[in-house]
Design a protein around this motif. Structure first.
Motif, short mmCIF file in Angstrom:
data_model
loop_
_atom_site.label_atom_id
_atom_site.label_comp_id
_atom_site.label_asym_id
_atom_site.label_seq_id
_atom_site.Cartn_x
_atom_site.Cartn_y
_atom_site.Cartn_z
N SER A 30 0.89 -1.19 0.01
CA SER A 30 -0.06 -0.12 0.10
C SER A 30 0.82 1.28 0.09
O SER A 30 2.02 1.19 0.12
CB SER A 30 -0.88 -0.06 1.30
N ILE A 31 0.30 2.47 -0.15
CA ILE A 31 0.73 3.67 -0.16
C ILE A 31 0.31 4.62 0.57
O ILE A 31 -1.17 4.83 0.42
CB ILE A 31 1.09 4.34 -1.61
N GLN A 32 0.79 5.22 1.66
CA GLN A 32 0.18 5.98 2.47
C GLN A 32 0.17 7.55 1.95
O GLN A 32 1.52 8.00 1.88
CB GLN A 32 0.57 5.97 3.65
N GLY A 33 -0.71 8.28 1.40
CA GLY A 33 -0.81 9.17 0.63
C GLY A 33 -0.75 9.27 -0.71
O GLY A 33 -0.83 8.33 -1.30
N LYS A 34 -0.39 10.32 -1.71
CA LYS A 34 -0.60 10.25 -3.04
C LYS A 34 0.76 10.93 -3.65
O LYS A 34 0.61 12.12 -4.04
CB LYS A 34 -1.94 11.03 -3.36
N PRO A 35 1.65 10.15 -3.59
CA PRO A 35 2.90 10.85 -4.29
C PRO A 35 3.00 11.01 -5.66
O PRO A 35 2.25 10.13 -6.30
CB PRO A 35 3.96 9.66 -3.89
N ALA A 36 3.28 12.02 -6.11
CA ALA A 36 3.34 12.38 -7.73
C ALA A 36 4.64 11.65 -8.14
O ALA A 36 5.64 11.30 -7.49
CB ALA A 36 3.37 13.69 -7.87
N GLU A 37 4.68 11.42 -9.40
CA GLU A 37 5.58 10.69 -10.10
C GLU A 37 7.18 11.69 -9.74
O GLU A 37 7.15 12.82 -10.09
CB GLU A 37 5.47 10.48 -11.61
N GLY A 38 8.15 10.95 -9.39
CA GLY A 38 9.40 11.77 -9.11
C GLY A 38 9.63 12.16 -7.52
O GLY A 38 10.64 12.75 -7.42
N ASP A 39 8.30 12.15 -6.88
CA ASP A 39 8.47 12.52 -5.41
C ASP A 39 9.33 11.55 -4.78
O ASP A 39 9.34 10.47 -5.09
CB ASP A 39 7.13 12.66 -4.70
N ILE A 40 9.91 12.01 -3.54
CA ILE A 40 10.64 11.18 -2.58
C ILE A 40 9.73 10.55 -1.75
O ILE A 40 8.89 11.39 -1.10
CB ILE A 40 11.91 12.07 -2.03
N VAL A 41 9.81 9.40 -1.57
CA VAL A 41 9.08 8.44 -0.78
C VAL A 41 9.74 7.87 0.38
O VAL A 41 10.92 7.33 0.18
CB VAL A 41 8.01 7.58 -1.39
N GLU A 42 9.11 7.38 1.70
CA GLU A 42 9.96 6.56 2.53
C GLU A 42 9.31 5.07 2.30
O GLU A 42 8.14 4.75 2.03
CB GLU A 42 9.63 6.89 3.74
N ILE A 43 10.14 4.17 2.50
CA ILE A 43 9.74 2.63 2.30
C ILE A 43 9.80 2.00 3.81
O ILE A 43 10.76 2.11 4.45
CB ILE A 43 10.70 2.02 1.30
N PHE A 44 8.67 1.40 3.84
CA PHE A 44 8.78 0.58 5.27
C PHE A 44 8.17 -0.82 5.06
O PHE A 44 7.31 -1.19 4.03
CB PHE A 44 7.71 1.25 6.19
N GLY A 45 8.70 -1.76 5.79
CA GLY A 45 8.54 -3.30 5.62
C GLY A 45 6.96 -3.33 6.22
O GLY A 45 6.48 -2.38 6.77
N SER A 46 6.45 -4.31 6.20
CA SER A 46 5.16 -4.96 6.50
C SER A 46 5.09 -4.76 8.00
O SER A 46 3.89 -4.75 8.58
CB SER A 46 4.69 -6.32 6.29
N ASN A 47 6.33 -4.82 9.04
CA ASN A 47 6.20 -4.73 10.24
C ASN A 47 6.60 -3.28 10.70
O ASN A 47 6.83 -2.94 11.65
CB ASN A 47 7.45 -5.56 10.78
N ASN A 48 6.42 -2.41 9.76
CA ASN A 48 6.54 -0.77 9.76
C ASN A 48 8.12 -0.39 10.34
O ASN A 48 8.16 0.43 10.79
CB ASN A 48 5.61 -0.45 11.03
N GLN A 49 9.08 -1.28 9.80
CA GLN A 49 10.33 -0.70 9.80
C GLN A 49 10.63 -0.20 8.70
O GLN A 49 10.56 -0.43 7.61
CB GLN A 49 11.14 -2.22 10.05
N PHE A 50 11.46 1.03 9.19
CA PHE A 50 12.06 1.90 8.02
C PHE A 50 13.03 1.03 7.18
O PHE A 50 13.80 0.55 7.89
CB PHE A 50 12.55 3.20 8.68
N LEU A 51 13.17 1.25 5.88
CA LEU A 51 13.98 0.48 5.05
C LEU A 51 14.69 1.51 4.10
O LEU A 51 15.92 1.23 4.11
CB LEU A 51 13.25 -0.57 4.06
N ALA A 52 14.16 2.65 3.27
CA ALA A 52 14.97 3.35 2.51
C ALA A 52 14.16 4.49 2.07
O ALA A 52 12.97 4.70 2.36
CB ALA A 52 15.16 2.41 1.45
#
Length: 394
Positions: A30-52
């Motif tokens: 899933s994606i929380q929010g509505k990122p536009a193409e080219g935006d910086i996003v944060e990536i989290f695992g299914s356990n809510n651990q920050f990844l990148a």
């Protein structure tokens, strides 16, 4: 800064934990929010651990990773990444010397900046974005380049019309982002050449063949050389410096042939050993006699997508088969593939099949790849795209 969050499906975080710089769309829960193409996003695992952190893009590769740490993607980030890359090029003797001022400064994933390529020709940096995120970051990239390279940087040319996703509808136009000098002679290993970054292929020159051109020079003495798909003649004038008897350059582009002749004249004025032909490569090979004992086959990418891999391998097989048939006994063939989707094994099999078809004895003398200013991220083996073989044919 608050970024939209990309949540991965269970067990899909494993590649990021191994520092692979891509997130595929199929891995996203899933994606929380509505990122536009080219935006910086944060990536989290299914356990809510920050990844990148990375650039979001619509397509199979949904995120290209910028950092595996929660850090600001600001001017300091860009300066630090470019400084590291610049330092490596200086340590290689490529940057800041009179003998060589032509090199790749940023090689995408290999320099931890996926989607970005920067080639330097003397005082000009040619920037090429392969992602929407890098397109949006182009201004801050220029500022970082100016901080890192100082007075040695006089121009930055942006050349991304043909490399950005066409569906993004960015209305991109190539042009100068800084400076504006139109033409300049660059130097590679003491040889001069004109670079057409305005209308030429890629960023204007194939920087990745520098070391292979140097190797060719060692084999050229007293040989009759055919440089197929010559583009602007790089292999040709290395062969001439190596003492070749005659050098013929062939390319289907009349513009490329004109630039080849200009480059040869810059290094070997009024030298009768060189002739150039604007002609289809396969037609030239079919009609030529057994006149050559050194042939270079450096075609453009026959396959940019896996769905055309089979046709590409047939193309490599056909091309090399003609060369094996026509080359003089004792001749040398430099043969290459720059298609990322063609593996080393696939390429070698295509060349092997061509050799078997000819029935001639063939030895592999060298196995070639891309130079150190085109580094391969150890976590991203897909970055190894250039394959080459040097073959002796009895």
């Amino acid at each position: 800064m608050n970024y939209c969050k990309v949540i991965l499906k269970p067990k899909k975080e494993e590649s990021l934990l191994r520092f692979h710089p891509w997130v595929f769309s199929g891995a996203i829960q899933s994606i929380q929010g509505k990122p536009a193409e080219g935006d910086i996003v944060e990536i989290f695992g299914s356990n809510n651990q920050f990844l990148a952190l990375g650039h979001y893009q619509i397509g199979s590769i949904a995120v290209r990773i910028l950092s595996f740490k929660q850090i600001p993607i600001d001017i300091h980030f860009w300066v630090e990444r470019i400084e590291v890359a610049y330092s490596i090029r200086k340590s290689l003797g490529l940057a800041g010397t009179d003998y060589n001022n032509t090199y790749r400064l940023i090689h995408g994933e290999g320099d931890n900046l996926p989607g970005l390529v920067i080639d330097v020709y003397a005082h000009t940096a040619v920037v090429q974005a392969h992602s929407v995120g890098m397109h949006h970051a182009r201004s801050i990239i220029v500022e970082a380049l100016k901080k890192v390279m100082g007075e040695s940087l006089r121009n930055v040319y942006y050349k991304s019309e043909s490399t950005l996703p066409f569906k993004a509808n960015l209305g991109t136009e190539d042009g100068y982002l800084y400076g504006g000098e139109i033409e300049e002679i660059a130097v590679e290993n003491g040889l001069k050449f004109y670079v057409d970054w305005l209308k030429g292929q890629k960023t204007g020159f194939f920087v990745d063949q520098r070391e292979n051109r140097t190797l060719l020079q060692q084999y050229a003495k007293d040989r009759s050389v055919l440089n197929m798909f010559c583009y602007t003649g790089g292999f040709s004038f290395y062969a001439m410096r190596g003492g070749a008897k005659v050098v013929h350059s062939v390319d289907s582009s009349a513009r490329a042939i004109a630039l080849t002749n200009k480059n040869v004249e810059a290094n070997f004025p009024n030298d009768p050993r060189h002739e150039a032909y604007a002609e289809d490569a396969f037609k030239y090979l079919e009609k030529m006699g057994s006149n050559y004992d050194l042939i270079i086959l450096d075609p453009p990418a026959f396959a940019k997508h896996k769905d055309v891999l089979r046709n590409a391998l047939q193309g490599y097989r056909k091309l090399n088969a003609i060369a094996f048939e026509k080359i003089k006994p004792g001749g040398i063939i430099f043969t290459f593939s720059c298609s990322q989707v063609v593996s080393k094994e696939n390429f070698r099999l295509a060349v092997f099949s061509a050799a078997a078809q000819s029935g001639r004895n063939v030895r592999i003398l060298h196995q070639l790849t891309q130079p150190a200013d085109h580094p391969i991220n150890i976590y991203h083996p897909e970055g190894e795209y250039l394959k080459g073989l040097v073959l002796h044919v009895e």
